[in-house]
Design an enzyme around this catalytic site. Sequence first.
Site, PDB file in Angstrom:
ATOM      1  N   ASP A  28     -29.339  13.670 -61.191  1.00 53.04           N
ATOM      2  CA  ASP A  28     -28.071  14.227 -61.684  1.00 53.04           C
ATOM      3  C   ASP A  28     -28.353  14.932 -63.023  1.00 53.04           C
ATOM      4  O   ASP A  28     -29.053  14.396 -63.884  1.00 53.04           O
ATOM      5  CB  ASP A  28     -27.050  13.094 -61.884  1.00 53.04           C
ATOM      6  CG  ASP A  28     -25.639  13.625 -62.055  1.00 53.04           C
ATOM      7  OD1 ASP A  28     -24.778  13.280 -61.230  1.00 53.04           O
ATOM      8  OD2 ASP A  28     -25.386  14.369 -63.036  1.00 53.04           O
ATOM      9  N   ILE A  29     -27.818  16.131 -63.164  1.00 53.03           N
ATOM     10  CA  ILE A  29     -28.103  16.944 -64.343  1.00 53.03           C
ATOM     11  C   ILE A  29     -27.386  16.419 -65.598  1.00 53.03           C
ATOM     12  O   ILE A  29     -27.771  16.756 -66.725  1.00 53.03           O
ATOM     13  CB  ILE A  29     -27.751  18.433 -64.055  1.00 53.03           C
ATOM     14  CG1 ILE A  29     -28.550  19.380 -64.925  1.00 53.03           C
ATOM     15  CG2 ILE A  29     -26.269  18.693 -64.144  1.00 53.03           C
ATOM     16  CD1 ILE A  29     -30.027  19.363 -64.684  1.00 53.03           C
ATOM     17  N   HIS A  92     -22.519  13.058 -51.640  1.00 56.10           N
ATOM     18  CA  HIS A  92     -23.667  12.591 -52.421  1.00 56.10           C
ATOM     19  C   HIS A  92     -23.443  11.147 -52.838  1.00 56.10           C
ATOM     20  O   HIS A  92     -22.341  10.766 -53.209  1.00 56.10           O
ATOM     21  CB  HIS A  92     -23.930  13.476 -53.649  1.00 56.10           C
ATOM     22  CG  HIS A  92     -22.732  13.744 -54.489  1.00 56.10           C
ATOM     23  ND1 HIS A  92     -21.760  14.646 -54.126  1.00 56.10           N
ATOM     24  CD2 HIS A  92     -22.330  13.232 -55.691  1.00 56.10           C
ATOM     25  CE1 HIS A  92     -20.825  14.685 -55.054  1.00 56.10           C
ATOM     26  NE2 HIS A  92     -21.134  13.822 -56.018  1.00 56.10           N
ATOM     27  N   HIS A  94     -24.427   8.473 -55.563  1.00 54.70           N
ATOM     28  CA  HIS A  94     -24.995   8.310 -56.906  1.00 54.70           C
ATOM     29  C   HIS A  94     -25.787   7.009 -56.935  1.00 54.70           C
ATOM     30  O   HIS A  94     -25.240   5.940 -56.605  1.00 54.70           O
ATOM     31  CB  HIS A  94     -23.886   8.177 -57.957  1.00 54.70           C
ATOM     32  CG  HIS A  94     -23.054   9.388 -58.204  1.00 54.70           C
ATOM     33  ND1 HIS A  94     -23.291  10.256 -59.259  1.00 54.70           N
ATOM     34  CD2 HIS A  94     -21.957   9.873 -57.564  1.00 54.70           C
ATOM     35  CE1 HIS A  94     -22.363  11.215 -59.250  1.00 54.70           C
ATOM     36  NE2 HIS A  94     -21.548  11.002 -58.241  1.00 54.70           N
TER      37      HIS A  94
HETATM   38  P1  AMP Z   1     -18.771  13.918 -58.340  1.00 53.95           P
HETATM   39  O1  AMP Z   1     -18.547  15.057 -57.372  1.00 53.95           O
HETATM   40  O2  AMP Z   1     -17.516  13.544 -59.078  1.00 53.95           O
HETATM   41  O3  AMP Z   1     -19.444  12.739 -57.683  1.00 53.95           O
HETATM   42  O4  AMP Z   1     -19.749  14.451 -59.464  1.00 53.95           O
HETATM   43  C1  AMP Z   1     -20.763  15.398 -59.172  1.00 53.95           C
HETATM   44  C2  AMP Z   1     -22.032  15.065 -59.925  1.00 53.95           C
HETATM   45  O5  AMP Z   1     -22.941  16.108 -59.661  1.00 53.95           O
HETATM   46  C3  AMP Z   1     -21.863  14.949 -61.440  1.00 53.95           C
HETATM   47  O6  AMP Z   1     -22.403  13.701 -61.866  1.00 53.95           O
HETATM   48  C4  AMP Z   1     -22.670  16.144 -61.964  1.00 53.95           C
HETATM   49  O7  AMP Z   1     -23.319  15.877 -63.181  1.00 53.95           O
HETATM   50  C5  AMP Z   1     -23.644  16.402 -60.846  1.00 53.95           C
HETATM   51  N1  AMP Z   1     -24.107  17.799 -60.757  1.00 53.95           N
HETATM   52  C6  AMP Z   1     -23.328  18.909 -60.764  1.00 53.95           C
HETATM   53  N2  AMP Z   1     -24.092  20.017 -60.657  1.00 53.95           N
HETATM   54  C7  AMP Z   1     -25.377  19.586 -60.593  1.00 53.95           C
HETATM   55  C8  AMP Z   1     -26.640  20.239 -60.486  1.00 53.95           C
HETATM   56  N3  AMP Z   1     -26.760  21.570 -60.427  1.00 53.95           N
HETATM   57  N4  AMP Z   1     -27.769  19.455 -60.448  1.00 53.95           N
HETATM   58  C9  AMP Z   1     -27.678  18.126 -60.508  1.00 53.95           C
HETATM   59  N5  AMP Z   1     -26.524  17.447 -60.609  1.00 53.95           N
HETATM   60  C10 AMP Z   1     -25.387  18.164 -60.649  1.00 53.95           C
END
Ligand code: AMP
Length: 128
Positions: A28-29, A92, A94
């Site tokens: 996660d970024i 996804h 986590h």
């Molecule tokens: P959620 O959809 O609420 O589960 O959150 C989406 C997650 O994706 C968040 O924790 C972001 O930090 C992560 N995220 C968004 N864009 C990217 C990316 N380009 N690379 C890695 N993680 C990402």
Amino acid sequence: MSVFTKIINGEIPCYKVAEDDNFIAFFDINPNALGHTLCVPKKEINYIFDMEDELYLKLMAFSKKVATALKKVVPCERIGVAVVGLEVPHVHVHLIPISKMSEMTFLEKVHPTDETFKDLANKVSAAL
Ligand code: AMP
């Protein structure tokens, strides 16, 4: 097209830790804790409980494999698991190396350097 599909297609970069025919795992970024990883099906599906049972169960098995490698590499009490999906509408899981409850809240963030991300991705990949 979701941001994760762009990652899967190689259009935008990620810190990849694992990949097979159906899934990819990358950091996660904006991590809650060091090693915070997302396990993502290559098929772009919005909501996890709309997945076919077979792919859903395979995603869980893939996530378990990645979590086991993470636990070996990242100092933590255990790997926390969360599914949210409010920000990115592409399934996804986590995986978050945690030692305290606040690391599961998505309010506490860490800021690893590019070098730390790369080094850790290599170590987790090697532990798979
Ligand atoms: P959620 O959809 O609420 O589960 O959150 C989406 C997650 O994706 C968040 O924790 C972001 O930090 C992560 N995220 C968004 N864009 C990217 C990316 N380009 N690379 C890695 N993680 C990402």
